[in-house]
Motif scaffolding. Structure first.
Motif, PDB file in Angstrom:
ATOM      1  N   ASN A   9       0.827  -1.210   0.000  1.00 30.53           N
ATOM      2  CA  ASN A   9       0.000   0.000   0.000  1.00 30.53           C
ATOM      3  C   ASN A   9       0.857   1.255   0.000  1.00 30.53           C
ATOM      4  OD1 ASN A   9      -2.484  -1.257  -0.031  1.00 30.53           O
ATOM      5  ND2 ASN A   9      -2.783  -1.108   2.154  1.00 30.53           N
ATOM      6  N   PRO A  13       0.860   1.397  -4.506  1.00 25.92           N
ATOM      7  CA  PRO A  13      -0.582   1.311  -4.233  1.00 25.92           C
ATOM      8  C   PRO A  13      -1.403   0.576  -5.304  1.00 25.92           C
ATOM      9  CG  PRO A  13       0.216   3.533  -3.814  1.00 25.92           C
ATOM     10  CD  PRO A  13       1.343   2.779  -4.423  1.00 25.92           C
ATOM     11  N   PRO A  14      -1.167   0.815  -6.612  1.00 21.50           N
ATOM     12  CA  PRO A  14      -1.983   0.087  -7.589  1.00 21.50           C
ATOM     13  C   PRO A  14      -1.768  -1.431  -7.543  1.00 21.50           C
ATOM     14  CG  PRO A  14      -1.012   2.004  -8.619  1.00 21.50           C
ATOM     15  CD  PRO A  14      -0.374   1.860  -7.270  1.00 21.50           C
ATOM     16  N   VAL A  17      -3.853  -2.863  -4.701  1.00 24.74           N
ATOM     17  CA  VAL A  17      -5.274  -2.905  -5.062  1.00 24.74           C
ATOM     18  C   VAL A  17      -5.523  -4.014  -6.075  1.00 24.74           C
ATOM     19  CG1 VAL A  17      -7.145  -1.618  -6.169  1.00 24.74           C
ATOM     20  CG2 VAL A  17      -5.648  -0.479  -4.525  1.00 24.74           C
ATOM     21  N   THR A  26     -11.843  -0.180  -9.549  1.00 23.61           N
ATOM     22  CA  THR A  26     -11.064   0.181  -8.358  1.00 23.61           C
ATOM     23  C   THR A  26      -9.587   0.293  -8.694  1.00 23.61           C
ATOM     24  OG1 THR A  26     -12.659  -1.043  -7.029  1.00 23.61           O
ATOM     25  CG2 THR A  26     -10.606  -0.456  -5.963  1.00 23.61           C
ATOM     26  N   SER A  30      -7.200   3.672  -8.640  1.00 24.80           N
ATOM     27  CA  SER A  30      -5.934   3.663  -7.904  1.00 24.80           C
ATOM     28  C   SER A  30      -4.783   4.136  -8.782  1.00 24.80           C
ATOM     29  CB  SER A  30      -5.646   2.262  -7.373  1.00 24.80           C
ATOM     30  OG  SER A  30      -4.424   2.240  -6.686  1.00 24.80           O
ATOM     31  N   THR A  34      -2.677   7.573  -8.137  1.00 26.10           N
ATOM     32  CA  THR A  34      -1.234   7.481  -7.946  1.00 26.10           C
ATOM     33  C   THR A  34      -0.498   8.345  -8.962  1.00 26.10           C
ATOM     34  OG1 THR A  34      -1.501   5.240  -7.081  1.00 26.10           O
ATOM     35  CG2 THR A  34       0.712   5.879  -7.764  1.00 26.10           C
ATOM     36  N   GLY A  41      -2.912   8.105  -3.925  1.00 26.71           N
ATOM     37  CA  GLY A  41      -2.919   6.681  -4.250  1.00 26.71           C
ATOM     38  C   GLY A  41      -2.768   5.811  -3.020  1.00 26.71           C
ATOM     39  N   HIS A  44      -6.050   5.942  -0.964  1.00 24.83           N
ATOM     40  CA  HIS A  44      -7.062   5.127  -1.613  1.00 24.83           C
ATOM     41  C   HIS A  44      -6.784   3.642  -1.396  1.00 24.83           C
ATOM     42  CE1 HIS A  44      -8.767   2.978  -5.152  1.00 24.83           C
ATOM     43  NE2 HIS A  44      -9.827   3.690  -4.803  1.00 24.83           N
ATOM     44  N   ALA A  45      -5.532   3.235  -1.517  1.00 25.44           N
ATOM     45  CA  ALA A  45      -5.183   1.822  -1.324  1.00 25.44           C
ATOM     46  C   ALA A  45      -5.508   1.369   0.108  1.00 25.44           C
ATOM     47  CB  ALA A  45      -3.703   1.600  -1.636  1.00 25.44           C
ATOM     48  N   ASN A  49      -8.305  -1.478   0.687  1.00 28.55           N
ATOM     49  CA  ASN A  49      -7.805  -2.760   1.188  1.00 28.55           C
ATOM     50  C   ASN A  49      -8.061  -2.971   2.674  1.00 28.55           C
ATOM     51  OD1 ASN A  49      -6.839  -3.728  -1.237  1.00 28.55           O
ATOM     52  ND2 ASN A  49      -4.919  -2.648  -1.027  1.00 28.55           N
TER      53      ASN A  49
END
Length: 50
Positions: A9, A13-14, A17, A26, A30, A34, A41, A44-45, A49
């Motif tokens: 994360n 981050p992507p 996810v 989603t 992400s 990011t 990012g 959001h992660a 998660n």
């Protein structure tokens, strides 16, 4: 939340996810967040998660 998920994360981050939710809206959100900035990012992660 596992230690690996927390590390992903923060660093990628992507990828975090993607590993939990796969390819989808989603993941695209992400990636966009990011690209705008690393911090959005990461936030959001962590939210996705949780």
């Amino acid at each position: 939340m596992s230690l690996l998920t927390i590390i992903l994360n923060i660093l990628l981050p992507p990828l975090a996810v993607f590993l939990k939710h796969g390819l989808g809206m989603t993941f695209l959100i992400s990636v966009l967040l990011t690209l705008i900035g690393w911090l959005p990012g990461v936030i959001h992660a962590f939210i996705v998660n949780d």
